[in-house]
Write a protein that holds these residues in place. Structure first.
Motif, PDB file in Angstrom:
ATOM      1  N   ARG A 123       5.947   3.686  -5.241  1.00 29.11           N
ATOM      2  CA  ARG A 123       6.046   5.109  -4.988  1.00 29.11           C
ATOM      3  C   ARG A 123       7.191   5.364  -4.009  1.00 29.11           C
ATOM      4  O   ARG A 123       7.448   4.563  -3.117  1.00 29.11           O
ATOM      5  CB  ARG A 123       4.739   5.633  -4.426  1.00 29.11           C
ATOM      6  N   VAL A 124       7.830   6.541  -4.162  1.00 31.39           N
ATOM      7  CA  VAL A 124       8.940   6.914  -3.288  1.00 31.39           C
ATOM      8  C   VAL A 124       8.372   7.612  -2.038  1.00 31.39           C
ATOM      9  O   VAL A 124       7.535   8.521  -2.153  1.00 31.39           O
ATOM     10  CB  VAL A 124       9.923   7.828  -4.016  1.00 31.39           C
ATOM     11  N   PHE A 125       8.843   7.171  -0.878  1.00 33.78           N
ATOM     12  CA  PHE A 125       8.435   7.802   0.382  1.00 33.78           C
ATOM     13  C   PHE A 125       9.598   7.703   1.362  1.00 33.78           C
ATOM     14  O   PHE A 125      10.526   6.918   1.181  1.00 33.78           O
ATOM     15  CB  PHE A 125       7.163   7.134   0.938  1.00 33.78           C
ATOM     16  N   ARG A 126       9.526   8.525   2.406  1.00 35.24           N
ATOM     17  CA  ARG A 126      10.567   8.520   3.415  1.00 35.24           C
ATOM     18  C   ARG A 126      10.168   7.606   4.558  1.00 35.24           C
ATOM     19  O   ARG A 126       9.086   7.727   5.130  1.00 35.24           O
ATOM     20  CB  ARG A 126      10.816   9.935   3.966  1.00 35.24           C
ATOM     21  N   SER A 127      11.141   6.746   4.932  1.00 33.16           N
ATOM     22  CA  SER A 127      10.889   5.821   6.036  1.00 33.16           C
ATOM     23  C   SER A 127      12.217   5.202   6.434  1.00 33.16           C
ATOM     24  O   SER A 127      13.086   4.956   5.587  1.00 33.16           O
ATOM     25  CB  SER A 127       9.901   4.733   5.627  1.00 33.16           C
ATOM     26  N   PRO A 128      12.419   4.986   7.738  1.00 36.80           N
ATOM     27  CA  PRO A 128      13.690   4.351   8.147  1.00 36.80           C
ATOM     28  C   PRO A 128      13.817   2.905   7.671  1.00 36.80           C
ATOM     29  O   PRO A 128      14.919   2.378   7.562  1.00 36.80           O
ATOM     30  CB  PRO A 128      13.648   4.445   9.676  1.00 36.80           C
ATOM     31  N   THR A 129      12.705   2.246   7.388  1.00 37.85           N
ATOM     32  CA  THR A 129      12.730   0.834   6.943  1.00 37.85           C
ATOM     33  C   THR A 129      11.900   0.697   5.681  1.00 37.85           C
ATOM     34  O   THR A 129      10.933   1.445   5.475  1.00 37.85           O
ATOM     35  CB  THR A 129      12.160  -0.081   8.040  1.00 37.85           C
ATOM     36  N   PRO A 130      12.263  -0.227   4.809  1.00 34.56           N
ATOM     37  CA  PRO A 130      11.443  -0.432   3.586  1.00 34.56           C
ATOM     38  C   PRO A 130      10.077  -1.015   3.937  1.00 34.56           C
ATOM     39  O   PRO A 130       9.876  -1.567   5.007  1.00 34.56           O
ATOM     40  CB  PRO A 130      12.288  -1.392   2.757  1.00 34.56           C
ATOM     41  N   GLY A 131       9.115  -0.847   3.017  1.00 38.76           N
ATOM     42  CA  GLY A 131       7.759  -1.340   3.242  1.00 38.76           C
ATOM     43  C   GLY A 131       6.807  -0.679   2.278  1.00 38.76           C
ATOM     44  O   GLY A 131       7.131  -0.426   1.118  1.00 38.76           O
ATOM     45  N   HIS A 132       5.597  -0.383   2.754  1.00 40.53           N
ATOM     46  CA  HIS A 132       4.557   0.225   1.937  1.00 40.53           C
ATOM     47  C   HIS A 132       4.401   1.706   2.313  1.00 40.53           C
ATOM     48  O   HIS A 132       4.686   2.115   3.443  1.00 40.53           O
ATOM     49  CB  HIS A 132       3.220  -0.509   2.141  1.00 40.53           C
ATOM     50  N   CYS A 133       3.896   2.471   1.334  1.00 46.09           N
ATOM     51  CA  CYS A 133       3.619   3.888   1.573  1.00 46.09           C
ATOM     52  C   CYS A 133       2.334   4.024   2.384  1.00 46.09           C
ATOM     53  O   CYS A 133       1.642   3.048   2.671  1.00 46.09           O
ATOM     54  CB  CYS A 133       3.521   4.643   0.261  1.00 46.09           C
ATOM     55  N   ARG A 134       1.975   5.261   2.715  1.00 47.47           N
ATOM     56  CA  ARG A 134       0.816   5.470   3.568  1.00 47.47           C
ATOM     57  C   ARG A 134      -0.471   5.049   2.873  1.00 47.47           C
ATOM     58  O   ARG A 134      -1.348   4.413   3.483  1.00 47.47           O
ATOM     59  CB  ARG A 134       0.748   6.957   3.967  1.00 47.47           C
ATOM     60  N   ASP A 135      -0.608   5.360   1.561  1.00 50.15           N
ATOM     61  CA  ASP A 135      -1.842   5.011   0.859  1.00 50.15           C
ATOM     62  C   ASP A 135      -2.011   3.506   0.773  1.00 50.15           C
ATOM     63  O   ASP A 135      -3.127   2.979   0.963  1.00 50.15           O
ATOM     64  CB  ASP A 135      -1.827   5.628  -0.540  1.00 50.15           C
ATOM     65  N   CYS A 136      -0.889   2.818   0.516  1.00 48.25           N
ATOM     66  CA  CYS A 136      -0.991   1.356   0.424  1.00 48.25           C
ATOM     67  C   CYS A 136      -1.325   0.746   1.775  1.00 48.25           C
ATOM     68  O   CYS A 136      -2.085  -0.234   1.864  1.00 48.25           O
ATOM     69  CB  CYS A 136       0.311   0.764  -0.144  1.00 48.25           C
ATOM     70  N   ARG A 137      -0.780   1.290   2.839  1.00 50.87           N
ATOM     71  CA  ARG A 137      -1.101   0.763   4.162  1.00 50.87           C
ATOM     72  C   ARG A 137      -2.571   0.971   4.489  1.00 50.87           C
ATOM     73  O   ARG A 137      -3.236   0.070   5.026  1.00 50.87           O
ATOM     74  CB  ARG A 137      -0.214   1.438   5.215  1.00 50.87           C
ATOM     75  N   GLU A 138      -3.105   2.190   4.149  1.00 52.50           N
ATOM     76  CA  GLU A 138      -4.529   2.423   4.414  1.00 52.50           C
ATOM     77  C   GLU A 138      -5.397   1.505   3.558  1.00 52.50           C
ATOM     78  O   GLU A 138      -6.429   0.992   4.032  1.00 52.50           O
ATOM     79  CB  GLU A 138      -4.854   3.887   4.125  1.00 52.50           C
ATOM     80  N   HIS A 139      -4.986   1.283   2.281  1.00 51.47           N
ATOM     81  CA  HIS A 139      -5.781   0.401   1.401  1.00 51.47           C
ATOM     82  C   HIS A 139      -5.765  -1.036   1.907  1.00 51.47           C
ATOM     83  O   HIS A 139      -6.808  -1.706   1.935  1.00 51.47           O
ATOM     84  CB  HIS A 139      -5.235   0.476  -0.030  1.00 51.47           C
ATOM     85  N   ARG A 140      -4.611  -1.524   2.360  1.00 52.30           N
ATOM     86  CA  ARG A 140      -4.516  -2.893   2.864  1.00 52.30           C
ATOM     87  C   ARG A 140      -5.316  -3.016   4.158  1.00 52.30           C
ATOM     88  O   ARG A 140      -5.984  -4.035   4.402  1.00 52.30           O
ATOM     89  CB  ARG A 140      -3.059  -3.243   3.113  1.00 52.30           C
ATOM     90  N   ALA A 141      -5.281  -1.975   5.011  1.00 52.54           N
ATOM     91  CA  ALA A 141      -6.053  -2.057   6.246  1.00 52.54           C
ATOM     92  C   ALA A 141      -7.542  -2.065   5.959  1.00 52.54           C
ATOM     93  O   ALA A 141      -8.323  -2.817   6.585  1.00 52.54           O
ATOM     94  CB  ALA A 141      -5.684  -0.871   7.154  1.00 52.54           C
ATOM     95  N   HIS A 142      -7.992  -1.251   4.972  1.00 53.44           N
ATOM     96  CA  HIS A 142      -9.413  -1.220   4.646  1.00 53.44           C
ATOM     97  C   HIS A 142      -9.864  -2.549   4.051  1.00 53.44           C
ATOM     98  O   HIS A 142     -10.968  -3.054   4.358  1.00 53.44           O
ATOM     99  CB  HIS A 142      -9.661  -0.071   3.660  1.00 53.44           C
ATOM    100  N   ARG A 143      -9.016  -3.165   3.222  1.00 56.16           N
ATOM    101  CA  ARG A 143      -9.388  -4.440   2.594  1.00 56.16           C
ATOM    102  C   ARG A 143      -9.435  -5.557   3.612  1.00 56.16           C
ATOM    103  O   ARG A 143     -10.349  -6.404   3.592  1.00 56.16           O
ATOM    104  CB  ARG A 143      -8.376  -4.767   1.502  1.00 56.16           C
ATOM    105  N   SER A 144      -8.500  -5.540   4.578  1.00 53.30           N
ATOM    106  CA  SER A 144      -8.521  -6.574   5.602  1.00 53.30           C
ATOM    107  C   SER A 144      -9.752  -6.421   6.514  1.00 53.30           C
ATOM    108  O   SER A 144     -10.356  -7.420   6.944  1.00 53.30           O
ATOM    109  CB  SER A 144      -7.259  -6.540   6.434  1.00 53.30           C
ATOM    110  N   GLU A 145     -10.154  -5.177   6.772  1.00 61.37           N
ATOM    111  CA  GLU A 145     -11.330  -4.966   7.606  1.00 61.37           C
ATOM    112  C   GLU A 145     -12.596  -5.450   6.876  1.00 61.37           C
ATOM    113  O   GLU A 145     -13.503  -6.038   7.490  1.00 61.37           O
ATOM    114  CB  GLU A 145     -11.448  -3.493   7.941  1.00 61.37           C
TER     115      GLU A 145
END
Length: 362
Positions: free
Chosen positions: A334-356
């Motif tokens: 997905r396309v999102f705005r960020s100064p550095t490449p990485g994951h979007c907000r939904d993916c970050r929340e999903h990865r954080a929930h899965r790690s928890e």
């Protein structure tokens, strides 16, 4: 046949004392012997009253006591309409010349009295009582001491005092008489205090401006911030050359030395000599009585501001707005705005929930 001459006017002009002015009004003052009204210059030359208000005030002042001076009554006597007369009366009320006072008659009916004061400034500072009122007060005090010899009439007391004085010196009878006499002498001093206290109280306090304050001193002639011999020489030459363009400006050396700093201040501010000459010599009054004073006024009042510098003329730089670039999410593309490449907000929340959840299961 020539034009008819007014010989009476010519004789009157010949009797005017002193030389006749070349311009302006010439007064031929003939004393009045009847049917005249005294008008103060504070009204005739009032700076804030209109000519209509001044004329209405003079008309009211010339009318006898008790004449109706309402709007309709004045409109019947004057050529002005009711609107102009009403506006003039409001002006006179604002400056204290005219007042409308409500008064109650003994019958209980209220009436409106129109009061016109020919000098309202005198009501602001009422005059003090005259000196005879102060000298009359001590008169009752010596009278009671000499009253025992003349009880019937106090007016005859001073005439009888010198005659019975030696005879009463041997008689002890006058001794008990003074106690009742102070009671009779008390009433005479009582009337003056109420008269003095009620006399200075004015009927109303008009809204009259205070006397005009003295004019502020004129602004000083401008001077250059950094005087140099070159500026002084150029200013002197410009002032000396003015008589070539306008013969009225044939200045003396003293006037030129006095005006040189003002012209130097103009030249220091990058004013062109031709522009200075044009400003100083155009639109002259006729006749020009004081050329040096006119030049001083124009050099002071029309002084241009200094020229702005190069940095003042440049347009202000617009603030740069940092634009956050677009990035593609490494997880869902997905396309999102960020100064550095990485994951979007939904993916970050999903990865954080899965790690928890993984830590909880462990």
């Amino acid at each position: 046949m020539g034009t008819r001459q007014n010989t009476a006017l010519a004789r009157a002009l010949a009797e005017v004392p002193g030389p006749l002015p070349t311009s302006g009004v010439i007064h031929i003052a003939i004393p009045h012997t009847d049917r005249f009204t005294i008008v103060g210059n504070h009204l005739a030359q009032h700076p804030d009253l209109s000519c209509t208000a001044v004329g209405i005030a003079v008309r009211i002042q010339s009318l006898p006591q008790g004449i109706e001076v309402g709007i309709k009554a004045l409109a019947a006597r004057c050529r002005e309409g009711e609107k102009r007369i009403a506006a003039a009366l409001r002006e006179l009320e604002a400056f204290g010349y005219l007042q409308r006072v409500r008064d109650r008659l003994p019958s209980g009916r209220f009436i409106t009295r129109t009061v016109f004061c020919n000098q309202p400034t005198a009501l602001v500072h009422p005059r003090r009582p005259a000196a005879p009122q102060h000298t009359a007060a001590p008169a009752p005090h010596p009278a009671p001491a000499q009253a025992p010899t003349s009880a019937p009439a106090p007016a005859q007391a001073p005439a009888q005092v010198p005659m019975p004085a030696p005879a009463t010196a041997t008689a002890p009878a006058p001794a008990p008489a003074p106690p009742p006499e102070p009671d009779t002498s008390a009433p005479p001093p009582v009337p003056p205090p109420p008269l003095l206290s009620a006399h200075p109280a004015p009927l109303f306090v008009p809204l009259v401006p205070p006397p005009t304050a003295p004019k502020p001193p004129p602004a000083p002639l401008p001077r250059p911030n950094e005087p140099t011999p070159e500026l002084d020489r150029a200013a002197t030459a410009l002032l000396s050359d003015l008589r070539r363009h306008a013969p009225q400006f044939t200045l003396s050396e003293t006037d030129i030395r006095h005006l040189v700093p003002g012209v130097a201040a103009w030249l220091e501010r990058a004013a062109h000599p031709d522009a200075i000459r044009r400003i100083l010599t155009t639109d002259l009054p006729h006749p020009l009585r004081h050329p040096a004073k006119l030049l001083k006024h124009r050099l002071t009042a029309l002084l241009p501001p200094p020229l702005p510098g190069a940095h003042d003329l440049t347009a202000p730089a617009r603030p740069r707005i940092a634009v956050t670039p677009f990035q593609n999410c490494d997880g869902c593309n997905r396309v999102f705005r960020s100064p550095t490449p990485g994951h979007c907000r939904d993916c970050r929340e999903h990865r954080a929930h899965r790690s928890e959840a993984t830590r909880t299961a462990a």
